[in-house]
Write a protein that holds these residues in place. Structure first.
Motif, PDB file in Angstrom:
ATOM      1  N   GLY A  31      24.427   4.042  21.362  1.00 47.42           N
ATOM      2  CA  GLY A  31      25.635   4.267  20.586  1.00 47.42           C
ATOM      3  C   GLY A  31      25.446   3.998  19.112  1.00 47.42           C
ATOM      4  O   GLY A  31      24.345   3.695  18.646  1.00 47.42           O
ATOM      5  N   SER A  32      26.534   4.107  18.372  1.00 49.56           N
ATOM      6  CA  SER A  32      26.450   4.008  16.909  1.00 49.56           C
ATOM      7  C   SER A  32      26.491   2.580  16.373  1.00 49.56           C
ATOM      8  O   SER A  32      26.315   2.371  15.186  1.00 49.56           O
ATOM      9  N   ALA A  33      26.711   1.609  17.238  1.00 49.61           N
ATOM     10  CA  ALA A  33      26.645   0.205  16.810  1.00 49.61           C
ATOM     11  C   ALA A  33      25.207  -0.269  17.003  1.00 49.61           C
ATOM     12  O   ALA A  33      24.902  -1.106  17.852  1.00 49.61           O
ATOM     13  N   ILE A  34      24.308   0.286  16.200  1.00 54.63           N
ATOM     14  CA  ILE A  34      22.878   0.018  16.357  1.00 54.63           C
ATOM     15  C   ILE A  34      22.576  -1.394  15.887  1.00 54.63           C
ATOM     16  O   ILE A  34      22.855  -1.755  14.746  1.00 54.63           O
ATOM     17  N   GLY A  35      21.960  -2.159  16.771  1.00 54.80           N
ATOM     18  CA  GLY A  35      21.613  -3.531  16.439  1.00 54.80           C
ATOM     19  C   GLY A  35      20.346  -3.620  15.601  1.00 54.80           C
ATOM     20  O   GLY A  35      19.528  -2.700  15.563  1.00 54.80           O
ATOM     21  N   GLU A  36      20.190  -4.741  14.947  1.00 53.42           N
ATOM     22  CA  GLU A  36      19.020  -4.987  14.095  1.00 53.42           C
ATOM     23  C   GLU A  36      17.723  -4.910  14.899  1.00 53.42           C
ATOM     24  O   GLU A  36      16.710  -4.423  14.421  1.00 53.42           O
ATOM     25  N   GLU A  37      17.769  -5.368  16.145  1.00 58.63           N
ATOM     26  CA  GLU A  37      16.579  -5.338  17.000  1.00 58.63           C
ATOM     27  C   GLU A  37      16.117  -3.904  17.271  1.00 58.63           C
ATOM     28  O   GLU A  37      14.931  -3.606  17.234  1.00 58.63           O
ATOM     29  N   VAL A  38      17.069  -3.002  17.513  1.00 58.65           N
ATOM     30  CA  VAL A  38      16.730  -1.594  17.750  1.00 58.65           C
ATOM     31  C   VAL A  38      16.160  -0.969  16.478  1.00 58.65           C
ATOM     32  O   VAL A  38      15.172  -0.222  16.527  1.00 58.65           O
ATOM     33  N   LEU A  39      16.747  -1.290  15.331  1.00 58.01           N
ATOM     34  CA  LEU A  39      16.233  -0.767  14.066  1.00 58.01           C
ATOM     35  C   LEU A  39      14.811  -1.263  13.804  1.00 58.01           C
ATOM     36  O   LEU A  39      13.961  -0.497  13.334  1.00 58.01           O
ATOM     37  N   LYS A  40      14.519  -2.508  14.145  1.00 57.19           N
ATOM     38  CA  LYS A  40      13.152  -3.031  13.998  1.00 57.19           C
ATOM     39  C   LYS A  40      12.189  -2.307  14.939  1.00 57.19           C
ATOM     40  O   LYS A  40      11.051  -2.006  14.579  1.00 57.19           O
ATOM     41  N   GLN A  41      12.657  -2.019  16.141  1.00 54.27           N
ATOM     42  CA  GLN A  41      11.840  -1.288  17.115  1.00 54.27           C
ATOM     43  C   GLN A  41      11.532   0.123  16.591  1.00 54.27           C
ATOM     44  O   GLN A  41      10.392   0.598  16.697  1.00 54.27           O
ATOM     45  N   ILE A  42      12.520   0.784  16.012  1.00 52.01           N
ATOM     46  CA  ILE A  42      12.318   2.118  15.446  1.00 52.01           C
ATOM     47  C   ILE A  42      11.346   2.062  14.272  1.00 52.01           C
ATOM     48  O   ILE A  42      10.452   2.901  14.149  1.00 52.01           O
ATOM     49  N   GLU A  43      11.510   1.062  13.433  1.00 53.31           N
ATOM     50  CA  GLU A  43      10.625   0.890  12.281  1.00 53.31           C
ATOM     51  C   GLU A  43       9.170   0.698  12.735  1.00 53.31           C
ATOM     52  O   GLU A  43       8.243   1.318  12.207  1.00 53.31           O
ATOM     53  N   HIS A  44       8.982  -0.128  13.750  1.00 57.87           N
ATOM     54  CA  HIS A  44       7.646  -0.376  14.302  1.00 57.87           C
ATOM     55  C   HIS A  44       7.070   0.907  14.912  1.00 57.87           C
ATOM     56  O   HIS A  44       5.908   1.265  14.682  1.00 57.87           O
ATOM     57  N   ALA A  45       7.887   1.624  15.671  1.00 59.18           N
ATOM     58  CA  ALA A  45       7.448   2.872  16.290  1.00 59.18           C
ATOM     59  C   ALA A  45       7.050   3.889  15.228  1.00 59.18           C
ATOM     60  O   ALA A  45       6.055   4.613  15.382  1.00 59.18           O
ATOM     61  N   ASN A  46       7.785   3.931  14.137  1.00 62.85           N
ATOM     62  CA  ASN A  46       7.479   4.870  13.065  1.00 62.85           C
ATOM     63  C   ASN A  46       6.133   4.560  12.422  1.00 62.85           C
ATOM     64  O   ASN A  46       5.366   5.466  12.114  1.00 62.85           O
ATOM     65  N   ARG A  47       5.828   3.274  12.250  1.00 65.70           N
ATOM     66  CA  ARG A  47       4.527   2.892  11.683  1.00 65.70           C
ATOM     67  C   ARG A  47       3.381   3.265  12.614  1.00 65.70           C
ATOM     68  O   ARG A  47       2.323   3.677  12.171  1.00 65.70           O
ATOM     69  N   LYS A  48       3.599   3.114  13.911  1.00 65.14           N
ATOM     70  CA  LYS A  48       2.531   3.327  14.889  1.00 65.14           C
ATOM     71  C   LYS A  48       2.323   4.804  15.255  1.00 65.14           C
ATOM     72  O   LYS A  48       1.199   5.264  15.346  1.00 65.14           O
ATOM     73  N   ARG A  49       3.425   5.526  15.521  1.00 62.33           N
ATOM     74  CA  ARG A  49       3.303   6.894  16.046  1.00 62.33           C
ATOM     75  C   ARG A  49       4.173   7.924  15.334  1.00 62.33           C
ATOM     76  O   ARG A  49       4.045   9.112  15.589  1.00 62.33           O
ATOM     77  N   GLY A  50       5.087   7.457  14.514  1.00 60.75           N
ATOM     78  CA  GLY A  50       6.056   8.365  13.917  1.00 60.75           C
ATOM     79  C   GLY A  50       7.302   8.428  14.795  1.00 60.75           C
ATOM     80  O   GLY A  50       7.245   8.124  15.981  1.00 60.75           O
ATOM     81  N   VAL A  51       8.409   8.814  14.196  1.00 64.60           N
ATOM     82  CA  VAL A  51       9.686   8.858  14.895  1.00 64.60           C
ATOM     83  C   VAL A  51      10.386  10.174  14.568  1.00 64.60           C
ATOM     84  O   VAL A  51      10.347  10.639  13.430  1.00 64.60           O
ATOM     85  N   ILE A  52      11.012  10.753  15.579  1.00 68.62           N
ATOM     86  CA  ILE A  52      11.876  11.926  15.403  1.00 68.62           C
ATOM     87  C   ILE A  52      13.291  11.515  15.799  1.00 68.62           C
ATOM     88  O   ILE A  52      13.506  11.057  16.917  1.00 68.62           O
TER      89      ILE A  52
END
Length: 187
Positions: A31-52
């Motif tokens: 949902g749209s109430a994205i927590g800080e933990e999910v944003l950190k996970q996305i940031e990490h994923a983007n560094r490692k493999r990229g994110v779409i």
């Protein structure tokens, strides 16, 4: 089709549908109430493999896309036109309602954000096409967004998205001539 990047989606139904369409990993925002933990996970994923980012073509989906883009600005983007994401039996709209083919098509047309988001298009460039301030502006923006696979936008968002994804004035000119001709022909 294998997708190297990790796809950011809204929920588990989206994940299930995407996994039917392509071989990919996902991160669910829940949902749209994205927590800080999910944003950190996305940031990490983007560094490692990229994110779409591949969210629903509705207000909550646009909000999620904006939040994630602000936090991780160099994400890639895939868009699904609203008419391809409508539920058959209720009023729902979302990636989970799209066909396998439409999901594959959207993921084959991923856009990368230009580091120079200023770009070469300005609001004034879009007025002659009736994309801003005219009676058909909304419909024309929707048609253009569908053809470019950049989603539906308001006027301000359209200029930003065209520049972000390095879409040229010549490309907009070509597509708008087609759209205007189709309107004249009654299509």
């Amino acid at each position: 089709m294998k997708v190297k990047e990790i796809i950011v989606v809204e929920g588990k139904d989206d994940t299930q549908k995407i996994k039917l369409a392509v071989d990919a990993d996902t991160i669910e925002t829940n949902g749209s109430a994205i927590g800080e933990e999910v944003l950190k996970q996305i940031e990490h994923a983007n560094r490692k493999r990229g994110v779409i980012i591949f969210t629903d073509p509705d207000y909550p989906g646009k909000r999620i896309r904006h939040i994630v883009s602000e936090h991780v600005p160099d994400c890639k983007h895939a868009f699904l036109p609203k008419h391809m994401a409508l539920a058959k039996y209720d009023k729902g709209v979302g990636v989970e309602h799209a066909s396998i083919e439409d999901i594959r098509e959207a993921l084959s047309r991923v856009y990368e954000v230009s580091p120079d988001a200023e770009g070469n298009l300005h609001k004034g460039d879009l007025i002659p096409y009736g994309l801003i301030g005219g009676p058909l502006s909304r419909q024309r923006r929707e048609k253009l967004g569908n053809r470019l696979h950049i989603g539906h936008t308001n006027a301000k968002q359209l200029v930003r998205r065209l520049n972000m994804f390095q879409i040229t004035k010549d490309e907009v000119d070509r597509l708008m001539k087609e759209i205007i001709q189709e309107e004249k022909d009654g299509k």
